[in-house]
Scaffold this motif. Structure first.
Motif, short mmCIF file in Angstrom:
data_model
loop_
_atom_site.label_atom_id
_atom_site.label_comp_id
_atom_site.label_asym_id
_atom_site.label_seq_id
_atom_site.Cartn_x
_atom_site.Cartn_y
_atom_site.Cartn_z
N GLY A 77 22.46 53.78 14.30
CA GLY A 77 21.81 52.87 13.37
C GLY A 77 22.40 51.47 13.41
O GLY A 77 21.70 50.47 13.21
N HIS A 123 20.17 62.36 15.33
CA HIS A 123 19.14 61.95 14.37
C HIS A 123 18.05 61.11 15.00
O HIS A 123 16.90 61.17 14.60
CB HIS A 123 19.78 61.18 13.20
N PHE A 161 14.17 54.50 20.68
CA PHE A 161 14.98 54.99 19.56
C PHE A 161 16.24 55.68 20.11
O PHE A 161 17.36 55.49 19.64
CB PHE A 161 14.17 55.99 18.74
N GLY A 190 23.64 58.25 11.16
CA GLY A 190 23.29 59.52 11.77
C GLY A 190 23.76 60.73 11.01
O GLY A 190 23.57 61.87 11.45
N ILE A 203 17.05 61.57 4.08
CA ILE A 203 17.61 60.45 4.83
C ILE A 203 18.96 60.13 4.22
O ILE A 203 19.18 60.40 3.04
CB ILE A 203 16.67 59.22 4.80
N ASP A 262 20.08 64.28 9.81
CA ASP A 262 18.64 64.41 9.53
C ASP A 262 17.86 63.62 10.57
O ASP A 262 18.09 62.42 10.76
CB ASP A 262 18.32 63.84 8.14
N SER A 263 16.91 64.26 11.20
CA SER A 263 16.14 63.62 12.26
C SER A 263 15.23 62.53 11.71
O SER A 263 14.68 62.66 10.60
CB SER A 263 15.28 64.66 12.97
N VAL A 264 15.05 61.48 12.51
CA VAL A 264 14.10 60.43 12.10
C VAL A 264 12.65 60.90 12.23
O VAL A 264 11.74 60.21 11.78
CB VAL A 264 14.28 59.14 12.93
N PHE A 282 20.72 54.72 19.92
CA PHE A 282 20.81 55.97 19.16
C PHE A 282 21.59 55.82 17.86
O PHE A 282 21.51 56.67 16.99
CB PHE A 282 21.42 57.08 20.01
N HIS A 313 14.10 53.02 6.67
CA HIS A 313 14.58 54.26 7.28
C HIS A 313 15.57 55.02 6.41
O HIS A 313 15.96 56.15 6.74
CB HIS A 313 15.21 53.96 8.64
N GLY A 314 16.02 54.39 5.34
CA GLY A 314 16.98 55.08 4.47
C GLY A 314 18.33 55.25 5.13
O GLY A 314 19.13 56.10 4.74
N ARG A 315 18.57 54.50 6.12
CA ARG A 315 19.85 54.52 6.85
C ARG A 315 20.00 53.17 7.50
O ARG A 315 19.03 52.48 7.76
CB ARG A 315 19.85 55.63 7.90
#
Lengths: 255, 559
Positions: free
Chosen positions: B407, A159, B401, A120, A98, A90-92, B405, B447-449
């Motif tokens: 998280g 992502h 970002f 990602g 998410i 899912d793209s940011v 790349f 960010h939910g990640r």
């Protein structure tokens, strides 16, 4: 008194959307044929029998077990299906879903599944026929924007990358493409094997629509706490602070 | 509200990476999918692989065999700028296999042992009635610098090592006794008074008392053939032989056992502890290296003490390389992926920008370094502000970002900046650690990640161990290390923890973090790696400007 789960704090659209994902109360936006979803998943040919790893439970002579009596097997478990996966990137850039919220959705709403959360990508493993039903729910619902979300079993990189000029999330393996008709088509399955035919999954959301349905806090959308120099904490941030404080104090245990 | 300083230090690096006139803020781009040919280093790899065809008798490097023939390079393959330096190298140049400076950094640690001289001198004086004077010590050190590289003393018809292969080996002494230091031949002395700022020198000498220590660096080639556990054995054997020679002892008289015991055990400081059986490594291997020791090995604190963020960032670089790329990335796991995590912490001035933002904010708010009380409230304010600032930079600069790349990269950098800020602001490493964990939670919530779940797990339960002092889980950060129970397998943490440890002491302007002997030992100007400027040295390694020790070319046919 019946308990009503609150799921998530905050009155912003992001907070509301996060609650929708967790509760499973999602709007259905499209209806992708089951056979097409099976083809994109790439585990079995559409229409083929489900491969199994054990006979149907009813034929197995299960032991007398209180847990088995309490828990009804999912259809896939009852049939002896193998465990397979779907995985989404899912793209940011304002994708509706998410990773953590895909996992929360799965853990709360899907029986017999094993969600895995990464930055990602997000994977759900389950018995095959159960998984196909879960995948259809994901792809048909507002959880998915066909430009910003894509099913990728491997080589998920994308992502956090800038979008393609046509608005699609970057994909090294180019599994999807934007057709002249404005629809997004899968041309490869989730591990990058070319499909026999292109699969139309519909039109992308507009940028405004994606921002409306997204679950990500961003400074240029709904921020978690204002912007630099103008902080305004969302309730979600206050709840996070609360949890962190309690966890820290619990570890200390000054008594 | 404190003043806000957003210098956006990463802009220069992004311009170098993506092109000078590139729109760094654009959210869309044309992906040209130029493949590996766009990278000079990948081209070199492919050309060299062609040279190897036939010679190896089997297939080898071929970037077109994976992903159905779609090679790396579908996006722009961008180089990396070593933070605060002008070095710009390819990502490949930062894998330790391709970077001799990185290898040497680790070699310089594992080939080092600190051995006290006082115990041996007491044996000589009290047990044997021998006289120990500055003259005898200088004579001993001359013999020792012959013997330690692998040369014979006392014994006849003994094999020896080629001096050209072991020229990096050296032994110098350091002492808290200024009178003795004055009498030691300069070539054998690590001079605390000249190498450290005056206040740091006084602190170190006060901590050491009038003790005297040997900083022993055995040949790099030895530890590359054996391992860190060898160092104390190699060193002790040559120390024993040298004592016999220098003080005219009988080879094998009972007192030699005392000297050997001192050299192998009683007076020894290993660079790292040995590990339990499940990770079975001897001492002087990276898994047992504490964050405090790593902080003390890095010498930026004596070279640029007025800039605690800079000090901490150099420790992060050293720690990320060793703990992530070499320890977790190779000893514990394998492959190439860990490099990608680690480089985020020392390239492109991103962590620098986030850290300076936080430190400036804290200085404005609290009136200087180490002025704030180490409370949860302070950690909360600083971690929240720094994390939200960093997230906003990622969001405002899509190229940033894209640069981080993964998280895990972003999480490590944001949390490290938060931890460094809080540690410098309070002068307390535990306050820094508290900020690290809050940053992780805030980032995940925004960010939910975060990283991969194994990575996240450590951080989601981490706040509970910050202030815990239960024996199996609680320790001051200085004495935690790579084998701390909750840290043992997760990339993108340990180097940053070392940086946070360093930050607390750099903020207090301390002379050392936990051990003054380690600090002085690595001040030795004749170490091969430059322990004062870690990132520059990595850049030199990546640019093929760094000459490592331990090479074998001298005894092999020319290529």
């Amino acid at each position: 008194m019946a308990y009503t789960p609150q799921y998530y704090p905050g009155s912003t659209s992001v907070g509301i959307n996060r609650r929708k994902h967790m509760s499973g109360n999602l709007e259905k936006l499209r209806d992708i044929p089951e056979a097409d979803i099976v083809a994109i998943m790439g585990h079995r040919a559409p229409g083929a029998d489900y491969p199994s790893t054990h006979p149907p439970l009813k034929e197995m002579g299960e032991p007398d077990c209180p847990i088995r009596q309490m828990v009804e097997p999912t259809p896939g478990a009852a049939a002896g299906d193998r465990v397979r996966y779907n995985q989404f990137a899912d793209s940011v850039y304002f994708a509706p879903a998410i990773p953590y919220w895909r996992s929360y959705w799965a853990a709360i709403n899907c029986r017999g599944c094993d969600p895995g959360t990464l930055s990602g990508r997000q994977i759900i493993e389950a018995r095959e026929r159960d998984l196909e039903a879960y995948t259809k729910k994901q792809m048909d619902s507002e959880m998915t924007d066909v430009a910003l979300c894509s099913m990728r079993g491997c080589t998920v990189h994308g992502h956090s990358l800038r979008l393609e000029e046509n608005g699609l999330q970057f994909d090294m393996l180019a599994r999807t493409e934007l057709g002249a008709d404005g629809n997004v088509h899968y041309v490869k399955d989730q591990v990058g094997i070319p499909l026999d035919k292109k699969i139309n999954v519909g039109k992308p959301m507009s940028e405004a629509e994606a921002k409306k349905r997204t679950t990500i806090f961003r400074f240029d959308g709904v921020p978690l706490s204002g912007t630099v120099g103008a902080r305004k904490p969302d309730e979600a941030l206050e709840a996070t602070h609360h949890m962190w404080t309690l966890r820290s104090m619990w570890g200390f245990r000054p008594e | 509200m404190a003043k806000l300083h957003s210098k956006k230090l990463f802009i220069k690096a992004l311009n170098k990476k993506f092109g000078k006139d590139f729109d760094l803020a654009g959210q869309k781009v044309e992906y040209k999918r130029l493949g590996p040919e766009q990278s000079a280093r990948k081209r070199e790899f492919m050309e060299y692989a062609k040279k190897l065809e036939g010679k190896r008798g089997m297939t080898g490097y071929n970037p077109y065999v994976h992903a159905g023939g779609i090679p790396l390079g579908q996006r722009q393959l961008v180089p990396y700028k070593l933070s605060t330096t002008e070095y710009v190298v390819e990502g490949d140049d930062l894998h330790f296999v391709n970077n001799p400076a990185m290898q040497q950094m680790w070699d310089d640690i594992r080939r080092t042992i600190i051995v006290g001289l006082d115990m041996a001198h007491e044996v000589l004086e009290k047990r044997l009635g021998k006289e120990v004077t500055p003259e005898t010590i200088n004579n001993y050190l001359e013999i020792l610098n012959h013997a330690m590289p692998g040369a014979a003393v006392v014994q006849e018809h003994m094999v020896e090592t080629h001096p050209g292969l072991v020229d990096d080996c050296n032994v110098r002494v350091f002492t808290g006794d200024d009178n003795l230091a004055d009498e030691i031949d300069d070539q054998y002395l690590i001079d605390i008074n000249t190498l450290f700022p005056a206040d740091q020198a006084e602190t170190i000498k006060a901590a050491m008392g009038k003790t005297t220590w040997q900083a022993i660096h055995i040949p790099t080639v030895v530890v590359r053939s054996c391992d860190g556990g060898t160092t104390s054995r190699w060193s002790a054997m040559q120390l024993g032989m040298t004592f016999i020679d220098a003080y005219n002892m009988a080879a094998g008289e009972a007192a030699v056992a005392d000297l050997a015991f001192a050299a192998k055990h009683a007076a020894v400081i290993q660079m790292s502890d040995m590990l339990p059986a499940r990770r079975a490594r001897g001492p002087n291997n990276p898994g047992g290296l504490s964050f405090g020791f790593m902080s003390d090995m890095v010498q930026t604190s004596r070279i640029k003490p007025q800039d605690p963020a800079y000090v901490s960032l150099n420790v992060v670089a050293a720690g990320s390389m060793l703990y992530d790329q070499i320890w977790l990335g190779s000893y514990m796991s394998g492959g190439v992926g860990f490099t990608q995590y680690a480089t985020a912490a020392y390239t492109n001035d991103v962590l620098d920008d986030f850290s300076y933002y936080g430190v400036d904010y804290a200085v404005d708010k609290f009136g200087g370094f180490a002025k704030a009380k180490p409370t949860l409230e302070v950690a909360k304010e600083l971690a929240t502000e720094v994390t939200l600032y960093g997230l906003e930079q990622y969001e405002a600069f899509p190229t940033l970002f894209e640069d981080h790349f993964g998280g895990s990269q972003r999480a490590a950098v944001l949390a490290a900046a938060s931890g460094i800020t809080s540690a410098i602001a309070t002068g307390n490493s535990q306050a820094g650690l508290a900020a690290w964990y809050l940053s992780m939670l805030v980032h995940k919530e925004a960010h939910g990640r975060l990283g991969f779940f194994g990575y996240d797990l450590q951080d989601q339960c981490g706040p509970t161990n910050v202030f815990s002092y239960q024996s199996d889980e609680g320790s001051p950060l200085e004495i935690r290390g790579a084998n701390y129970p909750n840290y043992a397998m997760n990339v993108g943490h340990q180097g940053e923890y070392a940086g946070i440890t360093s930050a607390a002491h750099a903020g207090r302007m301390d002379a050392f973090a936990i051990n003054p002997l380690i600090k002085v030992c690595f001040a030795n100007p004749y170490l091969v790696f430059d322990w004062g400027d870690i990132r520059k040295c990595f850049g030199q390694g990546g640019s093929r400007e760094f000459r490592a020790a331990g090479e074998r070319a001298l005894v092999m046919p020319a290529l």
